[in-house]
Design an enzyme around this catalytic site. Structure first.
Site, PDB file in Angstrom:
ATOM      1  CB  SER A 277      -0.952  -0.004   1.189  1.00  0.00           C
ATOM      2  OG  SER A 277      -0.259  -0.239   2.386  1.00  0.00           O
TER       3      SER A 277
ATOM      4  CG  HIS B  65      -3.891  -0.842  -2.445  1.00  0.00           C
ATOM      5  ND1 HIS B  65      -4.369   0.436  -2.313  1.00  0.00           N
ATOM      6  CD2 HIS B  65      -3.458  -1.205  -1.208  1.00  0.00           C
ATOM      7  CE1 HIS B  65      -4.209   0.849  -1.064  1.00  0.00           C
ATOM      8  NE2 HIS B  65      -3.655  -0.141  -0.375  1.00  0.00           N
TER       9      HIS B  65
ATOM     10  CE  LYS C 162      -7.453   1.159   0.838  1.00  0.00           C
ATOM     11  NZ  LYS C 162      -6.765   0.238   1.719  1.00  0.00           N
TER      12      LYS C 162
HETATM   13  C1  LIG Z   1      -6.832   0.025   3.116  1.00  0.00           C
HETATM   14  C2  LIG Z   1      -6.282  -1.327   3.378  1.00  0.00           C
HETATM   15  C3  LIG Z   1      -6.945  -2.212   4.224  1.00  0.00           C
HETATM   16  C4  LIG Z   1      -8.132  -1.799   5.049  1.00  0.00           C
HETATM   17  O1  LIG Z   1      -9.292  -1.641   4.292  1.00  0.00           O
HETATM   18  P1  LIG Z   1     -10.497  -0.811   4.906  1.00  0.00           P
HETATM   19  O2  LIG Z   1     -11.679  -1.302   4.164  1.00  0.00           O
HETATM   20  O3  LIG Z   1     -10.195   0.624   4.634  1.00  0.00           O
HETATM   21  O4  LIG Z   1     -10.558  -1.126   6.357  1.00  0.00           O
HETATM   22  C5  LIG Z   1      -6.444  -3.483   4.353  1.00  0.00           C
HETATM   23  N1  LIG Z   1      -5.320  -3.867   3.687  1.00  0.00           N
HETATM   24  C6  LIG Z   1      -4.662  -3.026   2.879  1.00  0.00           C
HETATM   25  C7  LIG Z   1      -3.445  -3.509   2.167  1.00  0.00           C
HETATM   26  C8  LIG Z   1      -5.104  -1.734   2.710  1.00  0.00           C
HETATM   27  O5  LIG Z   1      -4.428  -0.886   1.942  1.00  0.00           O
END
Ligand SMILES: *Cc1c(COP(=O)(O)O)cnc(C)c1O
Length: 401
Positions: A186, A214, A247
């Site tokens: 990320s 992602h 996302k």
């Molecule tokens: C954003 C993210 C999460 C968490 O997701 P949310 O739905 O925002 O809680 C988990 N793993 C990774 C790699 C992320 O980038």
């Protein structure tokens, strides 16, 4: 009037905050006054947003918004109960069926967030007799998930398959062996070596757990994620995937997908599924609408990936040293890290960028390792090509000043 602080509790917090402040590590909230696609209003100025994970522009998409709004009007707002009690609605079941089909898995299970999905999955799959082999740069939610499971955790150097394999081999007596990785990291935007990790998992009788937060919706010919992009069979019995709806899907919620047995086990054992209220039904309805837009608008994933390539090309042309941190297979990933190093310089670069009309916050320790503070530029299909050209110029200016 200020109150007494007889135990010194508040004074200790003030001292710790001042200490973080002096090292450039104190964080604070910046209120965004208005959001319109890629434009946001900050301190009464309209700037271009490069800090959102809404890669496909679906958070503001009319079809997704209408689906969420209609669901609220027809089914109410909150879910009202745990999914195991009265909290499972038809729209949850439908979203789980369609998400599983989209990812090519047998079954899927929704969670209130991606964070909760990771916590629940590792806690349910691993017990104190298990061994979890985990990439050093995994997302915080996976790190916390390892802790909640109370399994023995072996952290391997970033993307080092040989080290991961050794750790799996040495865990012969474990009740279960898991190798856990972000698919797209990320803060770096690089990809995990999934085919080689899967081979190592298979040779040692282990399970591969992939967090595709992602890649989901962005990578692969059909946007089905990093497994599609890297040619991994998503229906494999020894692969479990988590992803988020927050996302590319532009909403909120998370999910796990894998074999039917995995989902059945989570329903019975995952604490962050059982002891929490079900995802608001409107979020599940919005996810269904997002799946439709993904199908009708392939240009969204194509454009955001082309944007990533264009921005990286410009930055490399002007500042070749920036490209050193980007692995070759990551050029289409819409997370573009601009490594600066120190926290103070990174904060300054971010402020300069804001003054030039671009919002991209400084990412500092402990989110990234000490000495690797960076600007994290995240792109959207809704950015225009000229936004990227302008951003590339502004980044170079902000780094020089
Ligand atoms: C954003 C993210 C999460 C968490 O997701 P949310 O739905 O925002 O809680 C988990 N793993 C990774 C790699 C992320 O980038």
């Amino acid at each position: 009037m200020a109150q007494d602080d007889p135990s010194g509790f508040l004074a200790s917090l003030r001292r710790d905050l001042a200490d973080l402040e002096s090292r450039g590590l104190r964080r604070s909230l910046r209120v965004i006054d208005r959001v319109e696609a890629t434009r946001i209003v900050v301190d009464r100025r309209t700037v271009v947003n490069f800090a959102s994970n809404d890669y496909l522009g679906l958070a503001a998409n009319p079809r997704v918004r209408a689906a969420a709004a209609n669901a609220i009007l027809e089914q109410g707002w909150g879910d009202g109960a745990s999914r195991l009690l009265a909290g499972t609605r038809a729209v949850h079941a439908e979203a789980e069926r369609r998400l599983a089909a989209f990812r090519g898995a047998e079954a899927a299970l929704l969670f209130p967030s991606g964070y909760a999905a990771n916590l629940g999955l590792l806690q349910a799959l691993a017990d104190p007799g298990a061994v979890i082999v985990s990439d050093a740069l995994n997302h915080a939610s996976l790190i916390d998930a390892c802790r909640l499971s109370r399994a023995r955790v072996v952290v391997y150097p970033h993307r080092d398959v040989a080290a991961a394999r050794r750790a799996l081999e040495e865990a012969g007596g474990a009740s279960r062996r898991l190798v856990v990785t972000d698919a797209v990291f990320s803060m770096d935007g690089d990809l995990a070596p999934l085919p080689a990790l899967l081979a190592a998992a298979r040779e040692t009788g282990s399970v591969l757990v992939v967090d595709d937060a992602h890649g989901n919706g962005v990578l692969g010919a059909e946007g089905r994620g990093t497994l599609e992009a890297l040619g991994i069979d998503p229906a494999a019995p020894d692969v479990v995937v988590t992803a988020t709806l927050s996302k590319a899907f532009g909403g909120t919620g998370g999910f796990v997908c894998g074999a039917r047995e995995v989902v059945d086990w989570l329903v019975t054992r995952a604490r962050t599924f059982i002891y929490t209220t079900g995802l608001v039904p409107a979020a599940a309805a919005a996810a269904l609408a997002a799946l439709e837009v993904l199908e009708t608008d392939p240009w969204r994933r194509q454009d955001v990936r082309a944007h990533a390539r264009r921005l990286r090309t410009r930055l490399r042309d002007w500042r070749p040293e920036l490209a050193a941190a980007w692995s070759p297979e990551s050029w289409e990933v819409p997370i573009v890290p601009v490594l600066v190093g120190g926290t103070a310089e990174t904060l300054r670069a971010s402020e300069r960028l804001l003054a030039l009309g671009f919002f991209a916050p400084a990412i500092r320790p402990p989110t990234v390792p000490e000495g690797t503070a960076r600007l994290r530029l995240s792109l959207s299909a809704e950015h225009a090509e000229r936004d990227l050209e302008a951003l590339a110029g502004a980044v170079c200016e902000a780094l020089e000043a």
